[in-house]
Enzyme design. Structure first.
Site, mmCIF file in Angstrom:
data_model
loop_
_atom_site.group_PDB
_atom_site.id
_atom_site.type_symbol
_atom_site.label_atom_id
_atom_site.label_comp_id
_atom_site.label_asym_id
_atom_site.label_seq_id
_atom_site.Cartn_x
_atom_site.Cartn_y
_atom_site.Cartn_z
ATOM 1 N N ILE A 100 0.834 -1.200 0.000
ATOM 2 C CA ILE A 100 0.000 0.000 0.000
ATOM 3 C C ILE A 100 0.868 1.249 0.000
ATOM 4 C CG2 ILE A 100 -1.740 1.310 1.272
ATOM 5 C CD1 ILE A 100 -2.741 -1.332 2.428
ATOM 6 N N LYS B 68 5.171 2.557 0.907
ATOM 7 C CA LYS B 68 6.527 2.135 1.209
ATOM 8 C C LYS B 68 7.367 3.333 1.601
ATOM 9 C CE LYS B 68 10.309 -0.720 -0.550
ATOM 10 N NZ LYS B 68 10.808 -1.508 -1.713
ATOM 11 N N SER C 261 9.688 1.672 6.998
ATOM 12 C CA SER C 261 8.617 0.691 7.144
ATOM 13 C C SER C 261 7.881 0.532 5.822
ATOM 14 C CB SER C 261 7.627 1.115 8.241
ATOM 15 O OG SER C 261 6.881 2.238 7.825
ATOM 16 N N VAL C 262 7.130 -0.549 5.750
ATOM 17 C CA VAL C 262 6.297 -0.821 4.579
ATOM 18 C C VAL C 262 4.898 -1.182 5.072
ATOM 19 C CG1 VAL C 262 6.006 -2.208 2.495
ATOM 20 C CG2 VAL C 262 8.310 -1.680 3.305
ATOM 21 N N LYS D 297 1.567 -2.934 9.050
ATOM 22 C CA LYS D 297 2.681 -1.988 9.039
ATOM 23 C C LYS D 297 3.912 -2.706 9.582
ATOM 24 C CE LYS D 297 4.305 2.380 11.056
ATOM 25 N NZ LYS D 297 3.965 3.490 11.986
ATOM 26 N N ASP E 153 -0.085 14.533 15.118
ATOM 27 C CA ASP E 153 0.174 14.443 13.681
ATOM 28 C C ASP E 153 -1.134 14.432 12.886
ATOM 29 O OD1 ASP E 153 1.851 14.393 11.491
ATOM 30 O OD2 ASP E 153 2.137 12.224 11.516
#
Length: 418
Positions: A29, A31, A35-36, A52, A152
């Site tokens: 989804i 990258k 993290s991916v 995640k 955030d």
């Protein structure tokens, strides 16, 4: 459905093998450099989830943070259960990686969905914006009652649950969230954390703050949903100065179409003094949220502006992805050789990549290898200050600051004296 093998993740360890045992990993989804984010299907229930996956080695090397920081994120996510939040369902962790399994959301972030749905013929109006903001305020009110500050709030972290036109929003992105000792705890020194365009004045000042910092960020989001443009643009220094002085414009053709009630709530949110700023619970009692009289007239100019805003975010994300690609910058063996450029190092900051757009580690020192890229990204926001804002006193200030910048002048090949 294309599957992704554990070898493709390049994160070895028992935790990754265990994840693959329970979940069939499908599409990537998002990258990021640390993290991916994957779409995954639980093998027993066939239910989709979002995973995640955080590479602990890179996370520690390039943020200066530790596993304890991730554990705090996990604790906060696990404790928050609300209909307008993306909930954490499972965690598979080890020495090499941490895999956090969340609800799967079919929709994109709120700004991309607004444009997509308007392009499909659906009306985007004040009434729609009010509907979304009410859901956000409900989520923030619950979160703040638990003593949690998100830190955030921005479009990337406000997702629509599905592709249905009536889909609710979901708040995600708790990587820099912090929990106060109690919901009634006084403001605390928690560090300058966030994305520049969405940071509250007290956060930029690196002073003490509490949950009301999230309400300023919500105000920036509301400004964006009503006008299609962020209220603060330009270089990072100019953004910080404008935020701390509360300088933003409500002039222009699109603002003439916005109701006084919506503007009143906006101004109560974008109040520099946090003690005078409205709370999430008070927002839920505001006339623009409570009453059903918000205009249902399509905001065509706003949608066009949001489309341009999305294009800029995509451009920044693509630039970051290129710079953070291992082919561009190989991983170094020490923290002093910082080579990962994050979204929050940029002036506008808001991108649409996966991780670490916002981090809570030490102040970054831009590596010489990416200094030129950093200048290009800064110039993009300065150009936005010149081209995307309505004529006002604040616009003139932004233009003067941008035109006085030598780097921007060199890029545009113009002279301030012309």
């Amino acid at each position: 459905m294309r599957t992704t093998s554990a070898a493709e993740w390049k994160i070895n360890g028992e935790e990754t093998a265990l994840l693959a045992h329970h979940y069939q990993i499908a599409d990537v989804i998002e990258k990021g450099p640390l993290s991916v984010v994957y779409r995954a299907v639980h093998r027993n229930s066939s239910k989709p989830f979002t995973v995640k996956s955080i590479d602990l080695h890179k996370y520690n090397l390039y943020t200066g943070l530790t596993r304890d920081d991730i554990d705090k994120e996990i604790e906060i996510c696990a404790s928050l259960k609300h209909r307008f939040m993306c909930e954490l369902r499972d965690v598979i962790a080890g020495d090499a990686a941490v895999h956090m399994v969340f609800d799967y959301l079919e929709g994109q972030d709120i700004c991309f969905e607004i444009v997509k749905r308007a392009s499909a013929g659906f009306v985007y109006s004040e009434a729609v914006a009010s509907h979304y903001m009410k859901q956000l305020f409900e989520a923030l009110s619950y979160m703040h009652s638990q003593g949690v500050i998100h830190r955030d709030i921005r479009p990337h972290n406000i997702i629509l649950a599905s592709k249905d036109n009536s889909a609710p929003l979901k708040v995600r992105g708790f990587g820099v969230a912090v929990r106060l000792s109690s919901p009634e705890a006084p403001p605390a020194l928690l560090g300058r954390v966030g994305t520049p365009q969405f940071m509250a004045p007290e956060v930029i000042a690196d002073g003490a703050y509490d949950t009301r910092a999230d309400l300023w960020s919500a105000g920036v989001l509301l400004y964006l949903l009503l006008s299609g443009r962020p209220p603060f643009v330009g270089s990072k220094e100019h953004i910080y100065e404008s935020v701390q002085e509360g300088r933003y414009s409500l002039s222009g053709t699109h603002w003439a179409l916005i109701s006084d009630s919506a503007k009143d709530l906006l101004m109560r949110l974008l109040t520099v003094d946090p003690n005078e700023r409205i709370t999430a619970a008070q927002c839920l009692e505001h006339s623009w949220i409570v009453e059903k009289g918000a205009s249902k007239k399509h905001l065509n100019i706003t949608v066009d502006n949001i489309r341009k805003y999305n294009q800029m975010r995509k451009l920044k994300s693509n630039i970051l992805a290129a710079v953070n690609n291992p082919r561009w910058s190989r991983l170094q063996g020490s923290r002093s050789s910082y080579s990962v450029l994050s979204g929050d190092s940029m002036p506008g900051g808001d991108t649409c990549d996966a991780d670490g757009c916002t981090r809570k580690g030490p102040v970054e020192v831009t590596n010489e290898d990416v200094a030129a890229v950093d200048r290009i990204l800064t110039s993009l926001d300065q150009i936005a200050a010149l081209t995307d804002q309505p004529c006002s006193v604040e616009t003139a200030s932004q233009m003067s600051a941008a035109l006085a910048d030598k780097s921007l002048n060199n890029l545009l090949m113009v002279s301030p004296s012309r």
